[in-house]
Design an enzyme around this catalytic site. Structure first.
Site, PDB file in Angstrom:
ATOM      1  N   ASP A  64       0.840  -1.195   0.000  1.00 48.43           N
ATOM      2  CA  ASP A  64       0.000   0.000   0.000  1.00 48.43           C
ATOM      3  C   ASP A  64       0.877   1.247   0.000  1.00 48.43           C
ATOM      4  O   ASP A  64       2.023   1.217   0.472  1.00 48.43           O
ATOM      5  CB  ASP A  64      -0.895   0.023   1.233  1.00 48.43           C
ATOM      6  CG  ASP A  64      -1.972  -1.050   1.184  1.00 48.43           C
ATOM      7  OD1 ASP A  64      -2.336  -1.473   0.073  1.00 48.43           O
ATOM      8  OD2 ASP A  64      -2.450  -1.446   2.268  1.00 48.43           O
ATOM      9  N   ASP A 111      -6.790   1.472   8.326  1.00 50.89           N
ATOM     10  CA  ASP A 111      -5.455   2.044   8.500  1.00 50.89           C
ATOM     11  C   ASP A 111      -5.572   3.548   8.694  1.00 50.89           C
ATOM     12  O   ASP A 111      -6.675   4.118   8.694  1.00 50.89           O
ATOM     13  CB  ASP A 111      -4.529   1.688   7.333  1.00 50.89           C
ATOM     14  CG  ASP A 111      -4.983   2.250   5.987  1.00 50.89           C
ATOM     15  OD1 ASP A 111      -5.736   3.236   5.977  1.00 50.89           O
ATOM     16  OD2 ASP A 111      -4.573   1.699   4.952  1.00 50.89           O
ATOM     17  N   ARG A 131      -3.584  -5.014   8.085  1.00 49.67           N
ATOM     18  CA  ARG A 131      -4.673  -4.112   8.468  1.00 49.67           C
ATOM     19  C   ARG A 131      -5.822  -4.879   9.112  1.00 49.67           C
ATOM     20  O   ARG A 131      -6.456  -4.405  10.057  1.00 49.67           O
ATOM     21  CB  ARG A 131      -5.207  -3.368   7.243  1.00 49.67           C
ATOM     22  CG  ARG A 131      -4.334  -2.243   6.756  1.00 49.67           C
ATOM     23  CD  ARG A 131      -4.970  -1.554   5.582  1.00 49.67           C
ATOM     24  NE  ARG A 131      -5.013  -2.402   4.398  1.00 49.67           N
ATOM     25  CZ  ARG A 131      -5.765  -2.153   3.321  1.00 49.67           C
ATOM     26  NH1 ARG A 131      -6.559  -1.107   3.309  1.00 49.67           N
ATOM     27  NH2 ARG A 131      -5.724  -2.945   2.285  1.00 49.67           N
ATOM     28  N   TYR A 162       6.588  -8.547   8.622  1.00 50.21           N
ATOM     29  CA  TYR A 162       6.228  -7.132   8.700  1.00 50.21           C
ATOM     30  C   TYR A 162       6.516  -6.593  10.096  1.00 50.21           C
ATOM     31  O   TYR A 162       6.352  -7.303  11.097  1.00 50.21           O
ATOM     32  CB  TYR A 162       4.733  -6.928   8.431  1.00 50.21           C
ATOM     33  CG  TYR A 162       4.287  -7.282   7.033  1.00 50.21           C
ATOM     34  CD1 TYR A 162       4.289  -6.332   6.013  1.00 50.21           C
ATOM     35  CD2 TYR A 162       3.836  -8.570   6.738  1.00 50.21           C
ATOM     36  CE1 TYR A 162       3.870  -6.660   4.736  1.00 50.21           C
ATOM     37  CE2 TYR A 162       3.409  -8.904   5.463  1.00 50.21           C
ATOM     38  CZ  TYR A 162       3.435  -7.942   4.463  1.00 50.21           C
ATOM     39  OH  TYR A 162       3.018  -8.263   3.200  1.00 50.21           O
TER      40      TYR A 162
END
Length: 297
Positions: free
Chosen positions: A40, A82, A181, A68
């Site tokens: 993203d 988010d 998310r 992550y």
């Protein structure tokens, strides 16, 4: 002539994955560029880029597990799950009174291992041929079906309490297709206070690490992994003779050679260290599942 290769890029925030592809095309002077797994615009970190014939390897990289580093803000929900979305709900004081360290740990445990995860409605998943995020922007109510994902690590490494919110810095190791998310959203829902993602950085894709990536402003002249080097990180290696390499390139099977491979697929590399392609078992034989384009000297 542009040599095929795999380029590791450390994507900055604010750029789309397509922006990085476009810049790579300009830097290397070729249109044949692709990537293995979208990030993203808000996210930073590792983007695996294929150049020229090495784009054929992206199929074998995109499904790799990933790591992550993220920040989850508990206490607020947004319509995108988010920080780029509008706040849709804020936790009350009564809701916060029910939140304890034990409940946070239990919530994380419930979101670990194999789970059925519903992706964020504002995602790139296609619904009847149209991206989910485009449908949401058009005012549609989008509910996506759940998918099975594996969260092998979900660990809190730091916490910060704020006015009406609580931030968790986490490390997540997960299977391809996992939405971080959605983890933030679901943890907040489990605790009854809501949650969303405020920061996301991808640090690993399979055997590729962001520590080896180049910055976006250093693409010109950046070193790439050869197709053989990249394939050897993703698949077992099968060394083939020059004659076998020629046969594979011409679409012929290697008769009664399946016993040379323990796995279903392998990277076939010729005596010169050049990746011929990916071979797979077909009964007792070996057959090309993907052949690399031959590069003229």
């Amino acid at each position: 002539m542009v040599s095929p290769g795999i380029l590791l890029v450390d994507k900055p925030g604010g750029l789309t994955s397509h922006d990085v592809v476009a810049r790579t095309r300009r830097a290397f002077g070729t249109r044949k560029v692709g990537h293995a797994g979208t990030l993203d615009p808000m996210a930073t970190g590792l983007l695996v880029i294929g150049i020229e014939g090495a784009t054929r390897l992206l199929t074998y990289i995109v499904g790799a597990d990933k790591t992550y580093h993220a920040t989850i803000r508990l206490g607020q929900s947004t319509h995108t799950d988010d920080a780029e979305g509008e706040v849709t709900a804020t936790a009350s004081a009564d809701a916060w009174n029910e939140v304890t360290a034990e409940r946070i740990s239990a919530g994380i445990a419930s979101l670990s291992g194999e789970i059925d995860q519903v992706p964020s409605a504002v995602s790139a998943i296609k619904v009847d041929g149209k991206r989910a995020y485009d449908r949401v922007r058009a005012g549609e109510d989008v509910v996506l079906t759940s998918r099975r994902v594996t969260i092998s690590r979900f660990e809190v490494i730091a916490e910060r309490a704020g006015e009406g919110f609580h931030d968790l810095d986490v490390i997540v190791e997960c299977s391809s297709g996992t939405y971080i998310r959605s983890l933030a959203r679901d943890l907040g829902a489990h605790l009854g206070v809501g949650g969303h993602l405020t920061a996301l950085r991808r640090t690993r894709v399979g055997a590729f690490d962001v520590a080896d990536a180049v910055a976006i402003d250093a693409l010109g002249g950046a070193a790439t992994l050869t197709p053989a080097e990249a394939a050897a990180r993703v698949l077992p290696v099968l060394t083939v003779t020059a004659e076998e390499a020629r046969d594979l390139r011409h679409g012929k099977r290697l008769s009664r050679q399946a016993g040379r491979m323990a796995d279903a697929q392998a990277a076939a590399i010729d005596p010169d260290g050049v990746l011929v392609g990916v071979v797979e078992k077909r009964g007792a034989d070996l057959k090309s599942a993907m052949n690399m384009p031959e590069v003229s000297a």
